[in-house]
Design a protein around this motif. Structure first.
Motif, mmCIF file in Angstrom:
data_model
loop_
_atom_site.group_PDB
_atom_site.id
_atom_site.type_symbol
_atom_site.label_atom_id
_atom_site.label_comp_id
_atom_site.label_asym_id
_atom_site.label_seq_id
_atom_site.Cartn_x
_atom_site.Cartn_y
_atom_site.Cartn_z
ATOM 1 N N LEU A 1 36.531 34.231 41.329
ATOM 2 C CA LEU A 1 36.899 35.609 41.672
ATOM 3 C C LEU A 1 38.307 35.682 42.267
ATOM 4 C CD1 LEU A 1 33.512 36.906 43.093
ATOM 5 C CD2 LEU A 1 34.587 37.498 40.902
ATOM 6 N N ARG A 2 38.661 34.720 43.078
ATOM 7 C CA ARG A 2 40.029 34.691 43.634
ATOM 8 C C ARG A 2 41.049 34.459 42.530
ATOM 9 N NH1 ARG A 2 37.418 31.661 48.160
ATOM 10 N NH2 ARG A 2 37.229 33.202 49.812
ATOM 11 N N ARG A 3 40.712 33.607 41.575
ATOM 12 C CA ARG A 3 41.599 33.361 40.441
ATOM 13 C C ARG A 3 41.809 34.659 39.661
ATOM 14 N NH1 ARG A 3 38.878 29.426 37.662
ATOM 15 N NH2 ARG A 3 39.635 27.965 39.207
ATOM 16 N N ALA A 4 40.725 35.359 39.403
ATOM 17 C CA ALA A 4 40.824 36.633 38.680
ATOM 18 C C ALA A 4 41.641 37.645 39.474
ATOM 19 C CB ALA A 4 39.426 37.186 38.383
ATOM 20 N N GLN A 5 41.443 37.662 40.775
ATOM 21 C CA GLN A 5 42.193 38.579 41.631
ATOM 22 C C GLN A 5 43.695 38.299 41.530
ATOM 23 O OE1 GLN A 5 41.438 38.059 45.854
ATOM 24 N NE2 GLN A 5 41.665 40.261 46.190
ATOM 25 N N ASP B 1 56.899 41.549 28.536
ATOM 26 C CA ASP B 1 56.465 41.558 27.146
ATOM 27 C C ASP B 1 54.961 41.830 27.044
ATOM 28 O OD1 ASP B 1 56.894 40.827 24.242
ATOM 29 O OD2 ASP B 1 55.416 39.298 24.819
ATOM 30 N N CYS B 2 54.593 42.675 26.110
ATOM 31 C CA CYS B 2 53.196 43.080 25.907
ATOM 32 C C CYS B 2 52.284 41.879 25.672
ATOM 33 C CB CYS B 2 53.119 44.045 24.728
ATOM 34 S SG CYS B 2 51.454 44.579 24.326
ATOM 35 N N GLU B 3 52.735 40.932 24.875
ATOM 36 C CA GLU B 3 51.913 39.761 24.567
ATOM 37 C C GLU B 3 51.615 38.944 25.832
ATOM 38 O OE1 GLU B 3 52.036 35.806 21.709
ATOM 39 O OE2 GLU B 3 53.420 37.464 21.302
ATOM 40 N N GLU B 4 52.603 38.792 26.699
ATOM 41 C CA GLU B 4 52.398 38.067 27.953
ATOM 42 C C GLU B 4 51.390 38.793 28.848
ATOM 43 O OE1 GLU B 4 56.131 37.540 29.927
ATOM 44 O OE2 GLU B 4 57.035 36.492 28.241
ATOM 45 N N VAL B 5 51.510 40.122 28.902
ATOM 46 C CA VAL B 5 50.604 40.926 29.733
ATOM 47 C C VAL B 5 49.171 40.789 29.228
ATOM 48 C CG1 VAL B 5 49.992 43.267 30.460
ATOM 49 C CG2 VAL B 5 52.401 42.556 30.442
ATOM 50 N N VAL B 6 48.990 40.917 27.926
ATOM 51 C CA VAL B 6 47.645 40.846 27.348
ATOM 52 C C VAL B 6 47.057 39.449 27.527
ATOM 53 C CG1 VAL B 6 46.319 40.979 25.194
ATOM 54 C CG2 VAL B 6 48.011 42.742 25.740
ATOM 55 N N THR B 7 47.856 38.416 27.390
ATOM 56 C CA THR B 7 47.386 37.043 27.590
ATOM 57 C C THR B 7 46.890 36.858 29.025
ATOM 58 O OG1 THR B 7 48.885 36.182 25.913
ATOM 59 C CG2 THR B 7 48.058 34.609 27.543
ATOM 60 N N GLN B 8 47.644 37.356 29.990
ATOM 61 C CA GLN B 8 47.249 37.248 31.396
ATOM 62 C C GLN B 8 46.000 38.087 31.675
ATOM 63 O OE1 GLN B 8 48.611 35.092 33.310
ATOM 64 N NE2 GLN B 8 47.714 35.607 35.259
ATOM 65 N N LEU B 9 45.921 39.255 31.084
ATOM 66 C CA LEU B 9 44.751 40.121 31.262
ATOM 67 C C LEU B 9 43.501 39.465 30.679
ATOM 68 C CD1 LEU B 9 43.968 42.859 32.410
ATOM 69 C CD2 LEU B 9 44.506 43.871 30.197
ATOM 70 N N ALA B 10 43.652 38.812 29.538
ATOM 71 C CA ALA B 10 42.516 38.103 28.927
ATOM 72 C C ALA B 10 42.043 36.965 29.831
ATOM 73 C CB ALA B 10 42.901 37.569 27.550
ATOM 74 N N ALA B 11 42.969 36.270 30.463
ATOM 75 C CA ALA B 11 42.593 35.186 31.380
ATOM 76 C C ALA B 11 41.818 35.738 32.569
ATOM 77 C CB ALA B 11 43.841 34.443 31.848
ATOM 78 N N ALA B 12 42.251 36.874 33.093
ATOM 79 C CA ALA B 12 41.543 37.506 34.217
ATOM 80 C C ALA B 12 40.138 37.921 33.789
ATOM 81 C CB ALA B 12 42.322 38.708 34.726
#
Length: 95
Positions: A17-21, A36-47
């Motif tokens: 949960l802390r990692r996701a936060q 960049d949109c791709e970077e944002v989406v990649t990070q969002l997918a990881a969360a």
């Protein structure tokens, strides 16, 4: 259904949960910075994966506790069926 997380289980869930936060905070910063949109989406997918894994860990603990209660004879057949239904609903909410 009361969940009793202790020791290593609790630590693992809290770490996820802390990692996701942290990842979500990173997504917010990235959007604010116009990244960049791709970077944002990649990070969002990881969360999203971190949150899913935390949820699955909680459900797995609930299943384990439920099975322990069944084996110990603490639950009637009706209680077991209701618990199974509730756990199935929780599991599917993450699927």
């Amino acid at each position: 259904m009361e969940l009793d997380l202790a020791g290593a289980e609790l630590k693992a869930v809290l770490n996820r949960l802390r990692r996701a936060q942290g990842q979500i905070a990173g997504v917010v910063r990235m959007i604010e910075e116009g990244r960049d949109c791709e970077e944002v989406v990649t990070q969002l997918a990881a969360a999203s994966r971190a949150l899913d894994r935390a949820g699955f860990a909680i459900i797995a603990t609930g299943l384990q506790q439920c099975l322990t209660g069944i084996e110990d004879g603490k639950q009637s057949g009706e209680d077991r069926d209701a618990m199974r239904s509730r756990l199935e609903k929780l599991f599917l909410s993450l699927a």
